[in-house]
Each structure stands twice: as C-alpha cells, then as structure tokens.
Design a protein around this motif. Structure first.
Motif, PDB file in Angstrom:
ATOM      1  N   ASN A 174      14.217  70.644  25.100  1.00  0.00           N
ATOM      2  CA  ASN A 174      13.359  71.299  26.101  1.00  0.00           C
ATOM      3  C   ASN A 174      13.027  72.746  25.742  1.00  0.00           C
ATOM      4  N   ASN A 175      13.392  73.140  24.501  1.00  0.00           N
ATOM      5  CA  ASN A 175      13.055  74.478  23.999  1.00  0.00           C
ATOM      6  C   ASN A 175      13.514  75.583  24.956  1.00  0.00           C
ATOM      7  N   SER A 176      14.750  75.449  25.419  1.00  0.00           N
ATOM      8  CA  SER A 176      15.271  76.452  26.351  1.00  0.00           C
ATOM      9  C   SER A 176      16.768  76.657  26.137  1.00  0.00           C
ATOM     10  N   VAL A 177      17.277  77.670  26.785  1.00  0.00           N
ATOM     11  CA  VAL A 177      18.711  77.977  26.748  1.00  0.00           C
ATOM     12  C   VAL A 177      19.280  77.703  28.147  1.00  0.00           C
ATOM     13  N   PRO A 178      20.597  77.651  28.296  1.00  0.00           N
ATOM     14  CA  PRO A 178      21.179  77.441  29.632  1.00  0.00           C
ATOM     15  C   PRO A 178      20.743  78.543  30.606  1.00  0.00           C
ATOM     16  N   LEU A 179      20.725  78.215  31.869  1.00  0.00           N
ATOM     17  CA  LEU A 179      20.305  79.184  32.888  1.00  0.00           C
ATOM     18  C   LEU A 179      21.258  80.371  32.978  1.00  0.00           C
ATOM     19  N   SER A 180      22.466  80.211  32.477  1.00  0.00           N
ATOM     20  CA  SER A 180      23.418  81.335  32.489  1.00  0.00           C
ATOM     21  C   SER A 180      22.972  82.461  31.566  1.00  0.00           C
TER      22      SER A 180
END
Length: 260
Positions: A174-180
């Motif tokens: 999803n081309n993203s990092v964790p919300l943290s």
C-alpha cells in the motif's frame, strides 16, 4: 589545657553522632529513591526489551534495588547503634556500609560497561524486530515498534524509507508506513509515502540507544551520589567508634548517662 581538649573532643564526637543520626534518616530516604530508580529502569526497559537481547543489561538495576532494600536495614542498625553507642553495633554498621559502598562501585562500573554495549545490542536486534512487524496489535513486535515510534517520535531504523525493506511493506503493497509514524500534529495522516511531510523523519535506532543510555546514567548517578553519602556515614561511625574505644565513660547522645 586538658579540659579544653576534652571539651573539644566531646563536642566533636557529639557532632559526629548528630550527623550520623541525620545520615541514617537520609539512608531511609535513599533506600526509597534507589528502589524507585531500579523499578523505573525495569519498567522502562520492559518497553524496549525487544531492541536488546542481553538480559545482563538489567543487572545494575537489580543490584541497586537490592542495595535500596539493604539501606532500610542499615538505617535502622545505624540509628540504634549510634543512640546506644554500641561498639558491636557501630562496627557492624561500618562493615555493612563498606560492603554496600563496594557494591555501589560495582554498579557504577557495570553501568558504564553496559551503557557502552547498548548501541551494539540495539544495532544487532532492531532489524529483526522491524522484520517481525505484522501490523496486528496483539503481536509483541508490532506493539513494541508502534510504542517506540509514538513515544520517541521516530519512524523506521534510520528514516521512514527503511520501511520499504520490511516484510510488512512488501506484503501490504500500500506504499505506506504504519500510522505510528504519523506526526501528532498531522490530523489526516494515512502513513502514505506520497505525503512525507506528515511522517517523522528521524530514525528510531539512535533515539532508542539514547533513551537506554540515559536510563543507565540514572542508575550510575544514583549509585555515585549515595556512595558519597555512605563514605561520610562510615567516617562519622569510625569517629564515634574510636572515641568509644578510647573513652568508654563519655556521655550518651540522648540519655546523658555513662557506661560502667
């Protein structure tokens, strides 16, 4: 001349006993502080235990809690021995203080040794923890990473781009990092790489190392501070003990009586 010297000696011993009683009260306070410092180290290290594998790193904290517990007993022995001016009690007090002093010196040495090893420990472990990240809350590695990233305001090992090399990133696609990784001030952050301004830019490895080293310094400074107080306590106890040995008939601190 002899009377004056005797009066000065009596004044000196009374001062030493007064200081010693006061120091014993400080020992009780010190016991509570040392136990608190040791417990704080345990609690904090529990939040970061995934980032180091050497359990011996906690030895200084274990020792300092034991020393804190022992200081409660030392304070009691010291007060009773000083007020009653018991030669045996004061000798026991000095010996125990000496042993605790040596223990605190060992704590300081171990603290510096393990403080120097923290960086290597974290460097060896942190990649494994990030590789084990699954994104599910019950997972221990996931909770540890999310906690550290929020608390230390960091993302990834060296930067947020490190997440691109993780198993979690490759599986989610999803081309993203964790919300943290999202900054606390970013209200609409989704962790997407397309909005890097919303992400913490600093990596976590250096901050975890810094945090763990700071915690170890608390132990070192606490041990050094109370070792200095114990030195003064041993000195005062020796003054009282030596005076008691030379002149068994001098006045008691509280009752004003004399020894037969």
């Amino acid at each position: 001349m002899g009377t004056g010297a005797g009066a000065m000696g009596q004044c000196g011993i009374t001062s030493s006993k007064t200081v010693l009683v006061f120091l014993n009260l400080i020992f009780w306070a010190a016991a509570g502080i040392l136990c608190y410092v040791g417990a704080y180290v345990f609690i904090t290290y529990d939040d970061y235990d995934h980032f180091f594998e050497d359990v011996y790193t906690l030895i200084p904290a274990v020792v300092i809690i034991a020393v804190g517990t022992l200081l409660f007993i030392i304070g009691l022995i010291g007060c009773c021995a000083t007020i009653r001016e018991s030669r045996c009690g004061l000798a026991t007090f000095v010996i125990i203080l000496l042993l605790v002093f040596i223990t605190e010196v060992v704590v300081v040495v171990l603290g510096y040794i393990y403080r120097a090893k923290v960086e290597d420990e974290v460097d060896q472990s942190i990649q494994k923890v990030y590789d084990a990240y699954s994104g599910t809350n019950p997972d221990a590695a996931t909770r540890a990473i999310d906690y550290v990233q929020r608390q230390l305001r960091c993302c990834g090992i060296h930067s947020y781009s490190d997440w691109q090399n993780t198993t979690w990133f490759k599986e989610t696609k999803n081309n993203s990092v964790p919300l943290s990784c999202c900054k606390a001030t970013s209200t609409n952050c989704t962790g997407s790489f397309t909005h890097p301004i919303d992400l913490y830019s600093e990596g976590c490895e250096a901050l975890v190392v810094k945090k763990l080293q700071e915690i170890m310094m608390y132990v070192i400074w606490a041990a050094l501070a109370f070792a200095a107080i114990q030195l003064l306590g041993m000195l005062c106890a020796c003054v009282v003990l030596c005076r008691r040995s030379r002149d068994p008939a001098y006045e008691l601190l509280i009752t004003g009586g004399t020894y037969a």
